[in-house]
Design an enzyme around this catalytic site. Structure first.
Site, short mmCIF file in Angstrom:
data_model
loop_
_atom_site.label_atom_id
_atom_site.label_comp_id
_atom_site.label_asym_id
_atom_site.label_seq_id
_atom_site.Cartn_x
_atom_site.Cartn_y
_atom_site.Cartn_z
CE LYS A 165 35.01 32.23 28.11
NZ LYS A 165 35.68 32.35 26.80
CD GLU A 166 35.41 32.46 35.15
OE1 GLU A 166 36.52 33.00 35.13
OE2 GLU A 166 34.35 33.11 35.14
CB SER A 167 40.71 28.07 35.62
OG SER A 167 40.03 26.85 35.93
#
Length: 267
Positions: A165-167
């Site tokens: 989700k983050e990167s």
């Protein structure tokens, strides 16, 4: 009959005629004012929705002033104005209101779904009981994730969900808020977990260790995984302020997306 006597009679007749005209004019003016006052009262009462009171009031005024009306010449007499006459004159009130259209109910949209409460709440016990990551073998950096999971006691499936989700597994990712690396760690958060050189956050293992350590801290200090993920995204202060997942669109979407990714990895 003398001329003087005829002159006196003519003067008297003219005086009486002039007096009758004055009385008739005064009566006509009085009637006109009464009709105007009654019309105004009728209009106000019609707007207020009190036609019965209006009719009685108008009839009483008409009876009270009968003597004045009777003295006026026929050509000056007017018919009593009714509420219907006023309503017809004022077409704004005379036209029946159109039936109201039912308001269209807003259809469901992804934006509305984002603002809803999360579909389910993950407890700490539930996530620890499902520590296995059955769909993680082919994921990038899986061995590094396993190392961090073993060191900090955070399920590998949750670590993978946060990284995705983050990167999107991009170790060189950097946000406008200066969050860096796979798990988007800011320099401040890195110092909090013991990484004082922010350049090291681009190293995958260092970044995963820092992010997992921070996740461990958040899980230990919140009642549910939802609150821990919300704190990871928007900060622990906002979770404390709103006593749960904050009503931020981005944070709610973040919590929901990470939980969906986690659910896929544990199957």
């Amino acid at each position: 009959m003398s001329a003087n006597h005829l002159h006196q009679r003519r003067v008297a007749n003219d005086g009486r005629s002039l007096a009758r005209k004055k009385v008739s004019a005064a009566a006509a003016c009085h009637v006109k004012s009464v009709v105007l006052a009654a019309s105004a009262a009728l209009l106000l009462c019609a707007c207020a929705g009190t036609p019965d009171f209006l009719a009685a009031h108008t009839e009483q005024q008409a009876v009270t002033h009968t003597a004045y009306v009777s003295t006026a010449p026929a050509k000056h007499r007017r018919m009593r104005v009714t509420s219907r006459d006023i309503l017809l004159e004022w077409t704004t009130f005379g036209i029946d209101p159109l039936p109201r259209k039912h308001k269209r109910v807003a259809s469901a949209s992804p934006l509305n779904d984002m603002l809803d409460e999360p579909d389910y709440i993950l407890t700490i016990e539930q996530i620890m009981a499902n520590a296995a990551c059955n769909a993680c073998e082919e994921k990038p950096y899986h061995q590094m994730v396993l190392n961090a999971s073993s060191q900090y006691g955070v399920p590998a499936s949750l670590i993978h969900a946060v990284i995705q989700k983050e990167s999107g597994y991009n170790p060189g990712a950097r946000s406008v808020k200066h969050a860096r690396g796979l798990m988007q760690i800011t320099p401040e958060t890195a110092r909090f977990v013991g990484v004082h050189n922010s350049k090291r956050l681009y190293d995958p293992q260092t970044n995963i260790n820092a992010g997992t350590a921070y996740l461990k801290y958040l899980i230990a200090n919140h009642a549910t995984v939802d609150e821990a993920l919300a704190a990871y995204n928007s900060g622990p202060g906002n979770v404390r302020k709103y006593k749960g997942v904050p009503p931020f669109r981005e944070t709610r979407r973040y919590v929901r997306d990470v939980k969906k990714l986690y659910k896929v990895t544990v199957k």
